[in-house]
Scaffold this active site. Structure first.
Site, PDB file in Angstrom:
ATOM      1  N   ASP A   1       0.806  -1.217   0.000  1.00  0.00           N
ATOM      2  CA  ASP A   1       0.000   0.000   0.000  1.00  0.00           C
ATOM      3  C   ASP A   1       0.841   1.271   0.000  1.00  0.00           C
ATOM      4  OD1 ASP A   1      -2.483  -1.233  -0.031  1.00  0.00           O
ATOM      5  OD2 ASP A   1      -2.640  -1.315   2.159  1.00  0.00           O
TER       6      ASP A   1
ATOM      7  N   HIS B   1       0.035  -7.636  -1.333  1.00  0.00           N
ATOM      8  CA  HIS B   1      -1.249  -8.322  -1.406  1.00  0.00           C
ATOM      9  C   HIS B   1      -1.898  -8.106  -2.770  1.00  0.00           C
ATOM     10  CE1 HIS B   1      -2.052  -4.290   0.230  1.00  0.00           C
ATOM     11  NE2 HIS B   1      -3.239  -4.360  -0.339  1.00  0.00           N
TER      12      HIS B   1
ATOM     13  N   ARG C   1     -10.873   0.343   4.703  1.00  0.00           N
ATOM     14  CA  ARG C   1      -9.471   0.263   5.121  1.00  0.00           C
ATOM     15  C   ARG C   1      -9.092   1.486   5.941  1.00  0.00           C
ATOM     16  NH1 ARG C   1      -5.090   0.633   0.556  1.00  0.00           N
ATOM     17  NH2 ARG C   1      -4.869   2.798   1.235  1.00  0.00           N
TER      18      ARG C   1
END
Length: 305
Positions: free
Chosen positions: A101, A258, A273
């Site tokens: 991320d 991911h 999130r």
């Protein structure tokens, strides 16, 4: 509130990565002992899963996340709820590409907390890869090469939306999201091998936001990117999670990548999130990441290394 005397139950779900944690009900004012146990499990297993959190609201998720570290804004460019929640919504695009991320900024987030909101009737699993194991299992010659490389990461290429466009063109909501995502360009040069600030472990910092290597051609970049990315995503380094209502996944963004599998057709899929602030990565030789474009200070407070 979790009792101070209770022990969390941690059950591995993969040989290299992943565990289910039982005995914790998320919300405010958790016992510090339980939070410490949870954080230790997270550092050890890279991604941990909580089941049956059916009571949880956005406020509960925020309160829980804030006990793990300092919460950031939803995203450097996407407004989300304007406070902390970034909706991961299939109507705005599908993040079906391997990534860590927000690596396009200098202060890479430390932890992500993701809660299931709306799930499709089938598919929609998420896969995580252990980037520490990926580095550990490199041949010595590849480790030496990795130690010397630096990659430029940028949001100029949006992993979530670079997918085949449906017949009839891009959805209006996707078009709006694309414009918001690209409203500010960030570029950061990161070491390929970073040292985890809490465990001291070396890991590979790569993923789809990596777009170039200073001084190398596009072809050479693509070859090297493919080489190391392939090692990261070896099946032996991964765990795959099938979501159920009430699930949360919490991962260490400094030691994982991911991939959200887009295998659920046109069914809606939405998760919320929250991101925990991180530090500026340090390479194996002690050299930090370097911001090249964009100022991420409004997105995330800088954490000490």
């Amino acid at each position: 509130m979790t009792s101070a005397s209770s022990e969390l139950q941690v059950t591995k779900v993969g040989g290299a990565i992943g565990a289910v944690v039982a005995g914790l009900r998320i919300g405010p004012d958790l016992d510090p002992t339980a939070v410490a146990q949870f954080r230790a499990a997270l550092l050890k297993h890279r991604v941990v899963f909580l089941r049956d959190q059916h009571h949880a609201t956005d406020d509960d998720q925020y309160a829980f996340a804030a006990q793990l570290g300092e919460v950031t804004l939803p995203h450097p460019t996407v407004r989300g709820d304007g406070h902390a929640i970034l909706p991961i919504d299939s109507e705005q695009g599908k993040a079906n590409s391997w990534h860590t991320d927000v690596t396009f900024v200098d202060r890479v987030p430390a932890i992500s907390v993701l809660r299931a909101i709306t799930l499709p009737p089938y598919g929609g699993t998420t896969v995580w890869a252990n980037t520490v194991a990926a580095y550990t299992n490199l041949a010595p010659a590849l480790k030496a090469l990795a130690d010397s490389l630096r990659f430029v990461h940028t949001n100029a290429y949006d992993y979530a939306l670079e997918r085949p466009t449906a017949i009839g063109g891009i959805d209006v909501r996707e078009e709006k999201y694309r414009a918001e995502f690209a409203n500010t360009v960030f570029k950061t040069e990161h070491p390929l091998v970073r040292i985890h600030p809490e465990t001291g472990e070396p890991s590979l910092l790569l993923g789809h936001f990596a777009q170039s290597i200073p001084g190398l051609s596009t072809a050479d970049f693509q070859d090297l990117f493919g080489l190391f990315q392939r090692h990261i995503t070896r099946l032996e380094h991964t765990v795959r999670w099938t979501w159920s209502p009430g699930d949360l996944a919490i991962w260490d963004n400094r030691s994982t990548q991911h991939y959200a599998v887009a295998d659920y057709g046109d069914h809606p899929r939405r998760l919320h999130r929250i991101t925990i602030a991180g530090d500026i990565p340090l390479g194996i030789n002690g050299t930090p990441s370097t911001p090249l474009e964009g100022d991420a200070s409004a997105f995330s407070p800088l954490q000490p290394a």
